[in-house]
Design an enzyme around this catalytic site. Structure first.
Site, short mmCIF file in Angstrom:
data_model
loop_
_atom_site.label_atom_id
_atom_site.label_comp_id
_atom_site.label_asym_id
_atom_site.label_seq_id
_atom_site.Cartn_x
_atom_site.Cartn_y
_atom_site.Cartn_z
N LYS A 53 0.84 -1.21 0.00
CA LYS A 53 0.00 0.00 0.00
C LYS A 53 0.88 1.25 0.00
O LYS A 53 0.65 2.19 -0.76
CB LYS A 53 -0.94 -0.02 1.21
CG LYS A 53 -2.06 -1.05 1.07
CD LYS A 53 -2.82 -1.31 2.36
CE LYS A 53 -3.80 -2.47 2.16
NZ LYS A 53 -4.47 -2.89 3.39
N GLN A 97 -4.31 -1.42 9.73
CA GLN A 97 -4.30 -2.76 9.14
C GLN A 97 -4.89 -3.79 10.11
O GLN A 97 -4.51 -3.84 11.27
CB GLN A 97 -2.85 -3.14 8.77
CG GLN A 97 -2.71 -4.45 8.03
CD GLN A 97 -3.39 -4.45 6.66
OE1 GLN A 97 -3.27 -3.51 5.90
NE2 GLN A 97 -4.11 -5.52 6.36
N ASP A 120 -10.86 3.05 4.24
CA ASP A 120 -11.25 1.64 4.15
C ASP A 120 -12.77 1.50 4.04
O ASP A 120 -13.28 0.46 3.64
CB ASP A 120 -10.77 0.87 5.40
CG ASP A 120 -9.54 0.02 5.11
OD1 ASP A 120 -9.28 -0.27 3.93
OD2 ASP A 120 -8.85 -0.35 6.08
#
Ligand code: NAP
Length: 286
Positions: A53, A97, A120
């Site tokens: 990412k 994460q 997200d």
């Protein structure tokens, strides 16, 4: 019939080129888009995802911050870091994460992220915006699946879509996005007694289960679009999806490979979300 492959790498490349152009335009105004990624613990798979990412950000002109903490990090300290990033004007997207160590409540952390930085799209606010059709940041994986389906040129209006899996991060938002595109949607899960009964009627199947060979050739309607979200390993340790790719390719009209289908699109849509958040910030603070 031999299915046409839907190339997630090629589509990602196209979308990322556009991300790069838009990021450069913002940077020229002194508003470089920024993504902050927090990794807690030393799960090797998470470390790889996070690295990819951050690398994707750097390659496309986005500023990225990677914060790594030991698995022993107290929840309160993680929440304090999220609050600091919420207040940082150089950061437009925040991603924590998953999975987190067991002593940390993941939902508590997700809800601590400012709504406009929730790239997200996992917060209750973002999920509610998706459900009610309001603008907002959409979860990257189902968002990417929609782009893959769009790339076939097939109009979803009036089509029957079957989603296998009902997780909050993939299956449910996928079903809502398909519904928003005017498909008729069926959601299947582990308590669905006869999966094939549903998938055989589907013009579009999205498999998001995490089990190899969940979808095989005899379960697919000829000409269907098949999107394989699953990430599994076969006996040889090779990455594979939920779909029997070789068999289903003989029946379907379009199919995504694993690797090279949904995977690259997930990171791409994270970049798109970060850019969208940065563009929105530029508009509202102009
Ligand atoms: P998850 O939270 O474990 O959800 C799996 C879903 O599959 C659940 O809803 C479960 O039903 C359902 N299921 C399990 N066995 C089934 C069966 N035999 N028939 C029908 N449905 C069944 O997983 P997830 O996070 O949604 O992820 C799904 C897969 O996608 C995993 O392989 C994951 O690694 C992969 N993934 C890939 C990407 C990417 O970027 N490529 C991103 C995210 C996830 P119940 O709800 O009844 O348990």
């Amino acid at each position: 019939m031999q299915a046409l492959p839907i190339d997630g790498v090629a589509l990602s490349r196209q979308i990322r080129a556009d991300v790069g152009r838009r990021a450069a335009a913002l940077t020229a105004q002194g508003r470089k888009p920024g993504l902050a990624v927090i990794l807690v613990g030393d799960d090797p798979a998470s470390a790889v995802y996070v690295r990819n990412k951050v690398k994707a950000c750097e390659e496309h002109g986005l500023h990225s911050v990677l914060e790594r903490y030991p698995a022993t990090l107290p929840e309160a300290e993680l929440l304090a870091r999220v609050a600091a990033l919420n207040a940082d004007p150089a950061v437009h997207g925040i991603l924590v994460q998953m999975p987190l160590p067991r002593h940390i409540d993941p939902q508590q952390v997700i809800e601590a992220i400012a709504t406009h930085k929730d790239v997200d799209g996992f917060s209750v606010h973002s999920a509610g915006a998706l459900m009610t059709g309001l603008p907002g940041l959409r979860p990257a994986t189902p968002f990417g699946c929609m782009k893959l389906i769009e790339s076939t040129g097939v109009n979803l209006k009036g089509k029957h879509a079957v989603v296998i899996g009902r997780s909050n991060t993939v299956g449910k938002p996928m079903a809502l996005l398909l519904l928003q595109a005017h498909a008729t949607v069926t959601v299947c899960h582990s308590a669905t007694p006869d999966l094939a009964l549903h998938t055989r009627q589907a013009d579009v199947v999205v498999a998001a289960v995490g089990r190899r060979n969940t979808l095989t050739a005899e379960m697919v309607k000829p000409g269907a679009i098949v999107i394989d979200v699953g990430m599994n390993r076969n006996e040889a340790g090779k990455l594979c999806g939920d779909v029997d790719f070789a068999g289903v390719s003989e029946v379907a009209g379009w199919i995504t490979p694993v690797p090279g289908g949904v995977g690259p699109m997930t990171i791409t849509m994270l970049l798109v979300n970060t850019l969208q958040a940065a563009e929105e910030a530029a508009r509202t603070t102009a």
